[in-house]
Design an enzyme around this catalytic site. Structure first.
Site, PDB file in Angstrom:
ATOM      1  N   ALA A  56       0.859  -1.127  -0.044  1.00 62.21           N
ATOM      2  CA  ALA A  56       0.084   0.232  -0.084  1.00 62.21           C
ATOM      3  C   ALA A  56       1.052   1.070   0.095  1.00 62.21           C
ATOM      4  CB  ALA A  56      -0.833   0.029   1.182  1.00 62.21           C
ATOM      5  N   GLY A  84       0.580  -4.960   0.935  1.00 59.23           N
ATOM      6  CA  GLY A  84      -0.574  -4.941   0.030  1.00 59.23           C
ATOM      7  C   GLY A  84      -0.317  -5.573  -1.207  1.00 59.23           C
ATOM      8  N   GLU A 128       4.541  -5.221   7.207  1.00 54.44           N
ATOM      9  CA  GLU A 128       3.996  -3.937   7.773  1.00 54.44           C
ATOM     10  C   GLU A 128       4.345  -3.966   9.179  1.00 54.44           C
ATOM     11  OE1 GLU A 128       2.544  -6.639   6.090  1.00 54.44           O
ATOM     12  OE2 GLU A 128       0.805  -5.700   4.819  1.00 54.44           O
TER      13      GLU A 128
HETATM   14  N1  CO8 Z   1       4.640   3.295  -0.857  1.00 48.87           N
HETATM   15  C1  CO8 Z   1       4.904   4.355  -1.317  1.00 48.87           C
HETATM   16  N2  CO8 Z   1       6.186   4.203  -2.143  1.00 48.87           N
HETATM   17  C2  CO8 Z   1       6.955   3.396  -2.168  1.00 48.87           C
HETATM   18  C3  CO8 Z   1       6.451   2.135  -1.473  1.00 48.87           C
HETATM   19  C4  CO8 Z   1       5.359   2.299  -0.643  1.00 48.87           C
HETATM   20  N3  CO8 Z   1       4.952   1.011  -0.258  1.00 48.87           N
HETATM   21  N4  CO8 Z   1       7.517   1.322  -1.633  1.00 48.87           N
HETATM   22  C5  CO8 Z   1       8.585   1.981  -2.421  1.00 48.87           C
HETATM   23  N5  CO8 Z   1       8.318   3.133  -2.537  1.00 48.87           N
HETATM   24  C6  CO8 Z   1       8.907   4.261  -3.279  1.00 48.87           C
HETATM   25  C7  CO8 Z   1      10.116   4.581  -2.415  1.00 48.87           C
HETATM   26  O1  CO8 Z   1       9.759   5.597  -1.398  1.00 48.87           O
HETATM   27  C8  CO8 Z   1      11.103   5.193  -3.361  1.00 48.87           C
HETATM   28  O2  CO8 Z   1      10.398   6.653  -3.753  1.00 48.87           O
HETATM   29  P1  CO8 Z   1      11.476   7.790  -4.017  1.00 48.87           P
HETATM   30  O3  CO8 Z   1      12.391   7.449  -5.271  1.00 48.87           O
HETATM   31  O4  CO8 Z   1      10.482   8.924  -4.278  1.00 48.87           O
HETATM   32  O5  CO8 Z   1      12.247   7.888  -2.799  1.00 48.87           O
HETATM   33  C9  CO8 Z   1      10.807   4.360  -4.686  1.00 48.87           C
HETATM   34  O6  CO8 Z   1       9.625   3.645  -4.553  1.00 48.87           O
HETATM   35  C10 CO8 Z   1      11.848   3.472  -4.857  1.00 48.87           C
HETATM   36  O7  CO8 Z   1      12.053   2.722  -3.843  1.00 48.87           O
HETATM   37  P2  CO8 Z   1      13.394   2.572  -2.847  1.00 48.87           P
HETATM   38  O8  CO8 Z   1      14.381   3.488  -3.323  1.00 48.87           O
HETATM   39  O9  CO8 Z   1      13.131   2.216  -1.365  1.00 48.87           O
HETATM   40  O10 CO8 Z   1      13.904   0.933  -3.687  1.00 48.87           O
HETATM   41  P3  CO8 Z   1      14.662  -0.094  -2.954  1.00 48.87           P
HETATM   42  O11 CO8 Z   1      15.466  -0.720  -4.232  1.00 48.87           O
HETATM   43  O12 CO8 Z   1      15.979   0.748  -2.339  1.00 48.87           O
HETATM   44  O13 CO8 Z   1      13.926  -0.935  -1.850  1.00 48.87           O
HETATM   45  C11 CO8 Z   1      12.174  -1.932  -1.335  1.00 48.87           C
HETATM   46  C12 CO8 Z   1      12.996  -1.800  -2.283  1.00 48.87           C
HETATM   47  C13 CO8 Z   1      12.756  -2.997  -0.240  1.00 48.87           C
HETATM   48  C14 CO8 Z   1      10.693  -2.512  -1.802  1.00 48.87           C
HETATM   49  C15 CO8 Z   1      11.540  -0.793  -0.367  1.00 48.87           C
HETATM   50  O14 CO8 Z   1      11.082   0.200  -1.274  1.00 48.87           O
HETATM   51  C16 CO8 Z   1      10.370  -0.886   0.501  1.00 48.87           C
HETATM   52  O15 CO8 Z   1      10.864  -1.476   1.789  1.00 48.87           O
HETATM   53  N6  CO8 Z   1       9.164  -0.437   0.412  1.00 48.87           N
HETATM   54  C17 CO8 Z   1       8.421  -0.511   1.168  1.00 48.87           C
HETATM   55  C18 CO8 Z   1       7.523  -1.989   1.701  1.00 48.87           C
HETATM   56  C19 CO8 Z   1       6.581  -1.987   2.508  1.00 48.87           C
HETATM   57  O16 CO8 Z   1       6.676  -1.698   3.730  1.00 48.87           O
HETATM   58  N7  CO8 Z   1       5.445  -2.558   2.087  1.00 48.87           N
HETATM   59  C20 CO8 Z   1       4.121  -2.461   3.152  1.00 48.87           C
HETATM   60  C21 CO8 Z   1       3.370  -1.378   3.170  1.00 48.87           C
HETATM   61  S1  CO8 Z   1       2.361  -1.304   4.208  1.00 48.87           S
HETATM   62  C22 CO8 Z   1       0.811  -2.204   3.391  1.00 48.87           C
HETATM   63  O17 CO8 Z   1       1.089  -2.731   2.661  1.00 48.87           O
HETATM   64  C23 CO8 Z   1      -0.454  -2.403   4.260  1.00 48.87           C
HETATM   65  C24 CO8 Z   1      -1.521  -3.223   3.606  1.00 48.87           C
HETATM   66  C25 CO8 Z   1      -2.701  -2.968   4.281  1.00 48.87           C
HETATM   67  C26 CO8 Z   1      -3.206  -1.747   4.222  1.00 48.87           C
HETATM   68  C27 CO8 Z   1      -4.455  -1.691   4.815  1.00 48.87           C
HETATM   69  C28 CO8 Z   1      -4.937  -0.124   4.990  1.00 48.87           C
HETATM   70  C29 CO8 Z   1      -6.397   0.394   5.304  1.00 48.87           C
END
Ligand code: CO8
Length: 261
Positions: A67, A112, A135
């Site tokens: 998400a 998500g 999460e």
């Molecule tokens: N949301 C928003 N932006 C994101 C997300 C995300 N989940 N994941 C990556 N991005 C963005 C980064 O912020 C970055 O943006 P910018 O260039 O503007 O800084 C761009 O994508 C590239 O990402 P990274 O630079 O971080 O790339 P890496 O190769 O260094 O890392 C990873 C890749 C490991 C995938 C890393 O991006 C990461 O850990 N992402 C987040 C993963 C995460 O925590 N996901 C769970 C989110 S919570 C969720 O999904 C809950 C679901 C249920 C919700 C119910 C709500 C009611």
């Protein structure tokens, strides 16, 4: 044709290909993606010429990295509660879609993203795919099915470990654990998934819907109720024109031509 902000939708013969298309944020699922997917699935379901769908991610890095954390960061709890964000995926995507669909996971499927993939009827993963429910690291817990679907798919030990540590599982571990149906090289992912979708699309459509309902019922019923439901679906399908065609084609050693009747 429909227009979408955050996804690409094309048809390849009887197969609808839906591509999550926010590569700069690793296809993070924000509210626009949610609305677009609901529209795309409704169009797929309504079109009698479309018989199987695929959801994949754009780029080589991510299916969906979760998400959209930037959209969630400042949202008050009461808004999460009142919007009940994602509940419509259950009703409008999972339950409303009787036709089969496949998740082609081409990289990160986290939070998500993993949960969306698990909503599919099955997952085909590329060798670089990574699955996780991270999460907990954000001070939250899975919110769109991860705790339930992952546990059903891979069992308590691994699901609990993954939810508590947020660690990622690679494609081969995911296949061994029963989370994914098949692992293929990234370069072949789309072709292999399209071939699988085309094979499903060529099946008698009512029988395909029946198979999907039956396998899903295994997660909702007792064995006895499930077996009864199975016999009833079987019996109903024997009344279809496609059953006469399918058995006739076998006996006459020719390919069947199915109409969904
Ligand atoms: N949301 C928003 N932006 C994101 C997300 C995300 N989940 N994941 C990556 N991005 C963005 C980064 O912020 C970055 O943006 P910018 O260039 O503007 O800084 C761009 O994508 C590239 O990402 P990274 O630079 O971080 O790339 P890496 O190769 O260094 O890392 C990873 C890749 C490991 C995938 C890393 O991006 C990461 O850990 N992402 C987040 C993963 C995460 O925590 N996901 C769970 C989110 S919570 C969720 O999904 C809950 C679901 C249920 C919700 C119910 C709500 C009611």
């Amino acid at each position: 044709a429909m227009s979408y902000e955050t996804i690409l939708v094309e048809t390849r013969g009887p197969v609808t290909l839906i591509t999550l298309n926010r590569p700069k944020s690793l296809n993070a699922l924000n509210s626009s993606v949610c609305e677009d997917l609901i529209k795309a699935f409704a169009a797929f379901e309504a079109d009698p010429d479309q018989r199987c769908a695929i959801v994949t991610g754009s780029g080589e890095k991510a299916f969906a990295a979760g998400a959209d954390i930037k959209e969630m960061a400042d949202k008050p709890a009461a808004a999460f509660f009142s919007e009940d964000f994602f509940s419509r995926w259950t009703s409008h995507v999972v339950k409303a879609t009787r036709k089969p669909w496949i998740a082609a996971v081409n990289g990160f499927a986290l939070g998500g993203g993993c949960e969306l993939a698990m909503m599919a009827d099955f997952i085909i993963a590329s060798e670089n795919a990574k699955f996780g429910q991270p999460e907990v690291k954000l001070g939250i817990a899975p919110g769109m099915g991860g705790s339930q679907r992952l546990t059903r798919a891979i069992g308590k030990a691994k699901a609990m470990e993954m939810c508590l540590t947020g660690r990622m599982m690679d494609a081969h571990e995911a296949e061994r654990s029963g989370l994914v149906a098949r692992v293929v090289p990234l370069a072949d992912l789309l072709d292999e998934t399209l071939k699988t979708a085309e094979a499903i699309a060529a099946m008698p459509p009512l029988a395909a819907i029946g198979c999907k309902e039956l396998v899903n019922a295994a997660f909702e019923t007792t064995l006895d109720q499930g077996l009864l439901f199975e016999r009833r679906v079987f019996q109903v399908l024997t009344a279809t024109e496609d059953k006469a065609e399918g058995m006739g084609a076998f006996i006459e050693k020719r390919a069947g031509v199915f109409k969904g009747k």
